[in-house]
Motif scaffolding. Sequence first.
Motif, PDB file in Angstrom:
ATOM      1  N   ILE A 110       0.859  -1.183   0.000  1.00 13.26           N
ATOM      2  CA  ILE A 110       0.000   0.000   0.000  1.00 13.26           C
ATOM      3  C   ILE A 110       0.897   1.236   0.000  1.00 13.26           C
ATOM      4  O   ILE A 110       1.728   1.407   0.899  1.00 13.26           O
ATOM      5  N   ILE A 162      -6.424   4.106   5.673  1.00 13.98           N
ATOM      6  CA  ILE A 162      -6.181   2.711   5.293  1.00 13.98           C
ATOM      7  C   ILE A 162      -6.186   1.813   6.532  1.00 13.98           C
ATOM      8  O   ILE A 162      -6.717   0.700   6.500  1.00 13.98           O
ATOM      9  N   GLU A 186      -9.768   1.167   7.490  1.00  8.71           N
ATOM     10  CA  GLU A 186     -10.369   0.165   6.602  1.00  8.71           C
ATOM     11  C   GLU A 186      -9.878  -1.230   6.958  1.00  8.71           C
ATOM     12  O   GLU A 186     -10.656  -2.192   6.962  1.00  8.71           O
ATOM     13  N   PHE A 187      -8.600  -1.360   7.267  1.00  5.73           N
ATOM     14  CA  PHE A 187      -8.031  -2.655   7.635  1.00  5.73           C
ATOM     15  C   PHE A 187      -8.662  -3.187   8.922  1.00  5.73           C
ATOM     16  O   PHE A 187      -9.032  -4.358   9.004  1.00  5.73           O
ATOM     17  N   LYS A 234     -12.195  -4.328   8.256  1.00  5.01           N
ATOM     18  CA  LYS A 234     -12.183  -5.621   7.568  1.00  5.01           C
ATOM     19  C   LYS A 234     -11.831  -6.735   8.550  1.00  5.01           C
ATOM     20  O   LYS A 234     -12.447  -7.800   8.546  1.00  5.01           O
ATOM     21  N   ALA A 255      -8.298 -12.439   2.865  1.00  5.22           N
ATOM     22  CA  ALA A 255      -8.844 -11.096   2.681  1.00  5.22           C
ATOM     23  C   ALA A 255      -7.866 -10.022   3.150  1.00  5.22           C
ATOM     24  O   ALA A 255      -7.655  -9.018   2.458  1.00  5.22           O
ATOM     25  N   LEU A 256      -7.252 -10.232   4.292  1.00  4.69           N
ATOM     26  CA  LEU A 256      -6.337  -9.222   4.826  1.00  4.69           C
ATOM     27  C   LEU A 256      -5.037  -9.173   4.046  1.00  4.69           C
ATOM     28  O   LEU A 256      -4.510  -8.092   3.779  1.00  4.69           O
ATOM     29  N   ASP A 297      -4.687  -9.916   0.878  1.00  5.63           N
ATOM     30  CA  ASP A 297      -4.992  -9.268  -0.399  1.00  5.63           C
ATOM     31  C   ASP A 297      -5.158  -7.762  -0.248  1.00  5.63           C
ATOM     32  O   ASP A 297      -4.760  -6.996  -1.120  1.00  5.63           O
ATOM     33  N   SER A 298      -5.728  -7.328   0.859  1.00  8.49           N
ATOM     34  CA  SER A 298      -5.941  -5.896   1.050  1.00  8.49           C
ATOM     35  C   SER A 298      -4.635  -5.134   1.253  1.00  8.49           C
ATOM     36  O   SER A 298      -4.570  -3.933   1.005  1.00  8.49           O
ATOM     37  N   LEU A 299      -3.588  -5.826   1.686  1.00  4.33           N
ATOM     38  CA  LEU A 299      -2.310  -5.159   1.944  1.00  4.33           C
ATOM     39  C   LEU A 299      -1.243  -5.406   0.892  1.00  4.33           C
ATOM     40  O   LEU A 299      -0.311  -4.611   0.764  1.00  4.33           O
ATOM     41  N   LYS A 311      -2.311  -4.362  -4.069  1.00  2.00           N
ATOM     42  CA  LYS A 311      -2.726  -3.148  -4.767  1.00  2.00           C
ATOM     43  C   LYS A 311      -2.020  -1.920  -4.222  1.00  2.00           C
ATOM     44  O   LYS A 311      -1.681  -1.840  -3.064  1.00  2.00           O
ATOM     45  N   ARG A 371      -2.445   2.048  -3.537  1.00  2.00           N
ATOM     46  CA  ARG A 371      -3.545   3.005  -3.345  1.00  2.00           C
ATOM     47  C   ARG A 371      -3.037   4.397  -3.533  1.00  2.00           C
ATOM     48  O   ARG A 371      -2.023   4.772  -3.201  1.00  2.00           O
TER      49      ARG A 371
END
Length: 86
Positions: A10, A18, A21-22, A25, A76-77, A79-81, A84, A86
């Motif tokens: 990120i 962020i 959001e983490f 999630k 999920a976690l 992939d979120s970090l 991608k 941001r």
Amino acid sequence: MIEEKIVVRIQNGLQARIATEFVQKSSFFNSEINLIKNGRSVVAKSIMGVMSLAIREDEEITIIANGSDEQAAIVALRDSLSNKKR
């Protein structure tokens, strides 16, 4: 219990928005979830804990999940970090 090391991708790391959001999630899952950076562990469902780690882009952290939905939480976690900018 599942443990996975990831490199944060990120841009600017886990700054306030962020990190929030983490934590949101993380809170979705029933499993206990912890983040470890440089040997320091915090609860991933705590905004103060996550912010206190000052996680920056390209740093390695470890996510540990333990519970009924641990696999889904890790995926999920992670992939979120890691997948991608941001």
